[in-house]
Design a protein around this motif. Structure first.
Motif, PDB file in Angstrom:
ATOM      1  N   LEU A 269      -4.388  -6.430   1.953  1.00 16.87           N
ATOM      2  CA  LEU A 269      -4.880  -6.063   0.579  1.00 16.87           C
ATOM      3  C   LEU A 269      -4.134  -4.627   0.477  1.00 16.87           C
ATOM      4  O   LEU A 269      -4.506  -4.363  -0.764  1.00 16.87           O
ATOM      5  CB  LEU A 269      -6.500  -5.754   1.148  1.00 16.87           C
ATOM      6  CG  LEU A 269      -7.342  -7.163   1.145  1.00 16.87           C
ATOM      7  CD1 LEU A 269      -8.661  -6.618   1.193  1.00 16.87           C
ATOM      8  CD2 LEU A 269      -7.052  -7.945   0.099  1.00 16.87           C
ATOM      9  N   PRO A 273      -1.604  -6.069  -3.722  1.00 17.40           N
ATOM     10  CA  PRO A 273      -1.347  -5.805  -5.113  1.00 17.40           C
ATOM     11  C   PRO A 273      -0.091  -5.478  -5.722  1.00 17.40           C
ATOM     12  O   PRO A 273       0.239  -5.524  -7.034  1.00 17.40           O
ATOM     13  CB  PRO A 273      -2.383  -4.310  -5.492  1.00 17.40           C
ATOM     14  CG  PRO A 273      -2.346  -3.846  -3.674  1.00 17.40           C
ATOM     15  CD  PRO A 273      -2.236  -5.305  -3.021  1.00 17.40           C
ATOM     16  N   TRP A 294      -8.622  -4.120 -13.117  1.00 19.46           N
ATOM     17  CA  TRP A 294      -8.874  -4.473 -11.723  1.00 19.46           C
ATOM     18  C   TRP A 294      -7.598  -4.111 -10.840  1.00 19.46           C
ATOM     19  O   TRP A 294      -7.785  -3.871  -9.834  1.00 19.46           O
ATOM     20  CB  TRP A 294      -9.259  -5.766 -11.854  1.00 19.46           C
ATOM     21  CG  TRP A 294      -8.371  -7.018 -12.240  1.00 19.46           C
ATOM     22  CD1 TRP A 294      -8.188  -7.354 -13.487  1.00 19.46           C
ATOM     23  CD2 TRP A 294      -7.201  -7.701 -11.342  1.00 19.46           C
ATOM     24  NE1 TRP A 294      -7.210  -8.280 -13.550  1.00 19.46           N
ATOM     25  CE2 TRP A 294      -6.698  -8.530 -12.321  1.00 19.46           C
ATOM     26  CE3 TRP A 294      -7.102  -7.465  -9.984  1.00 19.46           C
ATOM     27  CZ2 TRP A 294      -5.497  -9.330 -11.876  1.00 19.46           C
ATOM     28  CZ3 TRP A 294      -6.049  -8.258  -9.503  1.00 19.46           C
ATOM     29  CH2 TRP A 294      -5.312  -9.116 -10.489  1.00 19.46           C
ATOM     30  N   HIS A 297      -7.076  -0.283 -10.674  1.00 21.31           N
ATOM     31  CA  HIS A 297      -8.147   0.355  -9.748  1.00 21.31           C
ATOM     32  C   HIS A 297      -7.674  -0.005  -8.351  1.00 21.31           C
ATOM     33  O   HIS A 297      -7.835   0.630  -7.337  1.00 21.31           O
ATOM     34  CB  HIS A 297      -9.350   0.040  -9.976  1.00 21.31           C
ATOM     35  CG  HIS A 297     -10.090   0.450 -11.395  1.00 21.31           C
ATOM     36  ND1 HIS A 297     -10.997   0.062 -11.980  1.00 21.31           N
ATOM     37  CD2 HIS A 297      -9.492   1.604 -12.056  1.00 21.31           C
ATOM     38  CE1 HIS A 297     -11.162   0.544 -13.103  1.00 21.31           C
ATOM     39  NE2 HIS A 297     -10.386   1.717 -13.147  1.00 21.31           N
ATOM     40  N   TRP A 298      -7.217  -1.496  -8.071  1.00 16.62           N
ATOM     41  CA  TRP A 298      -6.734  -1.857  -6.638  1.00 16.62           C
ATOM     42  C   TRP A 298      -5.704  -0.904  -6.164  1.00 16.62           C
ATOM     43  O   TRP A 298      -5.614  -0.686  -5.058  1.00 16.62           O
ATOM     44  CB  TRP A 298      -6.434  -3.127  -6.651  1.00 16.62           C
ATOM     45  CG  TRP A 298      -6.380  -3.980  -5.634  1.00 16.62           C
ATOM     46  CD1 TRP A 298      -6.184  -3.407  -4.353  1.00 16.62           C
ATOM     47  CD2 TRP A 298      -6.147  -5.469  -5.314  1.00 16.62           C
ATOM     48  NE1 TRP A 298      -6.010  -4.514  -3.523  1.00 16.62           N
ATOM     49  CE2 TRP A 298      -6.000  -5.596  -3.942  1.00 16.62           C
ATOM     50  CE3 TRP A 298      -6.076  -6.459  -6.325  1.00 16.62           C
ATOM     51  CZ2 TRP A 298      -5.682  -7.036  -3.417  1.00 16.62           C
ATOM     52  CZ3 TRP A 298      -5.817  -7.760  -5.689  1.00 16.62           C
ATOM     53  CH2 TRP A 298      -5.549  -8.013  -4.242  1.00 16.62           C
ATOM     54  N   HIS A 301      -6.632   2.292  -5.011  1.00 16.06           N
ATOM     55  CA  HIS A 301      -7.442   2.438  -3.699  1.00 16.06           C
ATOM     56  C   HIS A 301      -6.745   2.158  -2.676  1.00 16.06           C
ATOM     57  O   HIS A 301      -7.297   1.891  -1.486  1.00 16.06           O
ATOM     58  CB  HIS A 301      -8.814   1.415  -3.942  1.00 16.06           C
ATOM     59  CG  HIS A 301      -9.803   1.932  -4.747  1.00 16.06           C
ATOM     60  ND1 HIS A 301     -10.113   1.470  -5.946  1.00 16.06           N
ATOM     61  CD2 HIS A 301     -10.506   3.179  -4.860  1.00 16.06           C
ATOM     62  CE1 HIS A 301     -11.268   2.174  -6.582  1.00 16.06           C
ATOM     63  NE2 HIS A 301     -11.331   3.231  -5.941  1.00 16.06           N
ATOM     64  N   ARG A 302      -5.445   1.993  -2.729  1.00 13.68           N
ATOM     65  CA  ARG A 302      -4.793   1.308  -1.569  1.00 13.68           C
ATOM     66  C   ARG A 302      -4.758   2.476  -0.295  1.00 13.68           C
ATOM     67  O   ARG A 302      -4.700   2.001   0.715  1.00 13.68           O
ATOM     68  CB  ARG A 302      -3.385   1.076  -1.868  1.00 13.68           C
ATOM     69  CG  ARG A 302      -3.388  -0.380  -2.637  1.00 13.68           C
ATOM     70  CD  ARG A 302      -1.629  -0.761  -2.797  1.00 13.68           C
ATOM     71  NE  ARG A 302      -0.921   0.058  -3.835  1.00 13.68           N
ATOM     72  CZ  ARG A 302       0.408  -0.101  -3.746  1.00 13.68           C
ATOM     73  NH1 ARG A 302       0.931  -1.049  -3.078  1.00 13.68           N
ATOM     74  NH2 ARG A 302       1.028   0.789  -4.414  1.00 13.68           N
TER      75      ARG A 302
END
Length: 456
Positions: A269, A273, A294, A297-298, A301-302
């Motif tokens: 994950l 992205p 989305w 934000h992804w 948050h990595r």
């Protein structure tokens, strides 16, 4: 000559951003404090230790004088605000109105609001405490600062807490004066803009790891799903089909089987992205359009997702070392020895299993070492100690071993996707990577070290 030798070699003021030493003032500046609570006492202690003359205004100075440092002058509020140009307001919001009688004495002075609302008050009031204070004293300059610093940090020093002090005000000169005071006290001021940002600054102490909420919930959800699957496969199915009681595996074995699954998914994950961003930009034919919320934000948050992946991998290593210590493992060894004796076998050696386990352990150690390297270099203190080329080398080597085959170097040109973070450009030394590869998208690493710049 003797007088020159008695002077200190280094000024009491801290070194500023230009690495120039400030001159020692002839007289220590005088600072006022309105309030006699715990924070006011800690603030007075820190100011006195930093070389300031402190005057504390209290409604009952005789009762509170013994709580403050002996070098601080404790007097009535009217006398405390007469001479200082900078006054710290260390009272609650509901008591601001009691200070209106000091409006004439406070005219033209700098008021530093250090208060924090409760979560209920923050939702109830539309304006911040600092803006409310400014409305009560229109002839004063209000500065919001030091609200994120705890009383313990003020007493023990900035080594035991965060050194950053967000500062906001409508007057640049007032912000500059309070910033110089913060530097002298050993803290690092951070300009947050006008007083309209005070509500955002006051919300900082109310947040508990906001960037970790979604990644943590994601990791917990993955853990529950994989744990349930492994429970059904390794415990429930043998019990239902063969009547074998293997519920003892729940605390260690099932958890140890679940952790690497979660770590692998979280690690994927981190990279996914970037692939989606590349496909989106290729479809649009430009890099200047904003990503969807989305995906934005992804991408942000990595780093947290990568660190949680490393956490799960480290726990898997610890659980694996604990497997031979279990009582069930000892019983299995004894039973295997008994079966070997009954079968009249003097030597038990399966070459294929031996090589498989040796290779498995070796690759596991190398993978954990790679994740550890990325995790350590993601720390601000480590990342800031490396120059751009060193950081680029570490990240490229680590990500190459993890399967990233991109290569190439170029200077980063970071552009934030979040319009609410105008000051992020100069604060991304460890949130955004200083190394990246020739690609159409940000180069992903397991800990958020990325570059949002592209090749031509």
């Amino acid at each position: 000559m003797s007088g020159e030798m008695d002077k200190p070699l280094i000024s009491l003021h801290l070194v500023d951003s230009d690495s120039s030493l400030a001159k020692v003032p002839d007289e220590a500046p005088k600072v006022g404090i309105l309030g006699s609570g715990d924070f006011a006492r800690s603030l007075a202690t820190r100011l006195v230790g930093s070389g300031f003359k402190v005057v504390v205004g209290s409604r009952n100075p005789k009762r509170t004088a013994g709580l403050f440092p002996s070098a601080a002058q404790v007097t009535f509020q009217e006398e405390a605000v007469s001479s200082p140009e900078v006054i710290f307001v260390a009272v609650f919001r509901e008591h601001y109105s009691s200070l209106c009688s000091l409006s004439e004495q406070l005219a033209g002075k700098i008021l530093v609001d250090v208060s924090n609302p409760t979560e209920q008050e923050h939702l109830q009031h539309r304006e911040s405490n600092a803006e409310y204070l400014a409305s009560l004293f229109p002839t004063c300059t209000v500065v919001k600062a030091f609200n994120v610093i705890s009383a313990w940090t003020l007493q023990a020093g900035p080594r035991d807490g965060n050194r950053q002090v967000p500062i906001c005000s409508d007057q640049p000169e007032a912000k500059r004066a309070v910033s110089e005071m913060a530097l002298t006290m050993g803290f690092m001021p951070m300009d947050m803009g006008s007083l309209a940002s005070a509500r955002e600054v006051e919300a900082m102490p109310l947040r508990l790891l906001p960037a970790w909420k979604v990644p943590t919930l994601l990791a917990l959800g993955l853990f529950v799903c994989f744990y349930a699957y492994n429970f059904v496969r390794d415990v429930l199915q043998p019990y239902m089909q063969e009547s074998q009681n293997k519920f003892f595996k729940l605390p260690v074995s099932v958890v140890n089987t679940t952790l690497p699954c979660v770590a692998y998914v979280l690690l994927s994950l981190v990279y996914l992205p970037g692939v989606l961003a590349a496909a989106l930009q290729l479809r649009r034919g430009t890099k200047y359009q904003r990503f969807p919320d989305w995906l934005d934000h992804w991408l942000q948050h990595r780093k947290q997702i990568g660190l949680l992946s490393f956490f799960c991998a480290a726990l898997h290593a610890l659980y694996s070392f604990c497997l031979p210590l279990r009582r069930a493992h000892r019983y299995d060894l004894v039973n295997l020895a008994v079966k070997q004796v009954l079968a009249n076998k003097s030597h038990l050696w399966v070459e294929e299993e031996v090589w498989r386990m040796e290779i498995y352990l070796s690759l596991g150690v190398l993978a954990l070492g790679t994740l550890s390297l990325l995790a350590v270099t993601s720390l601000p203190s480590i990342a800031n100690s490396l120059n751009w080329r060193e950081f680029s080398f570490v990240q490229c080597v680590a990500t190459s071993s993890a399967g990233n085959t991109d290569s190439g170097t170029r200077r980063p040109e970071f552009q934030s996707q979040d319009p609410h973070l105008p000051a992020l450009h100069h604060q991304t030394s460890f949130l955004g990577s200083r190394s990246f590869c020739c690609s159409l998208v940000p180069v992903p690493t397991p800990y958020g070290h990325e570059d949002l710049s592209w090749t031509r």
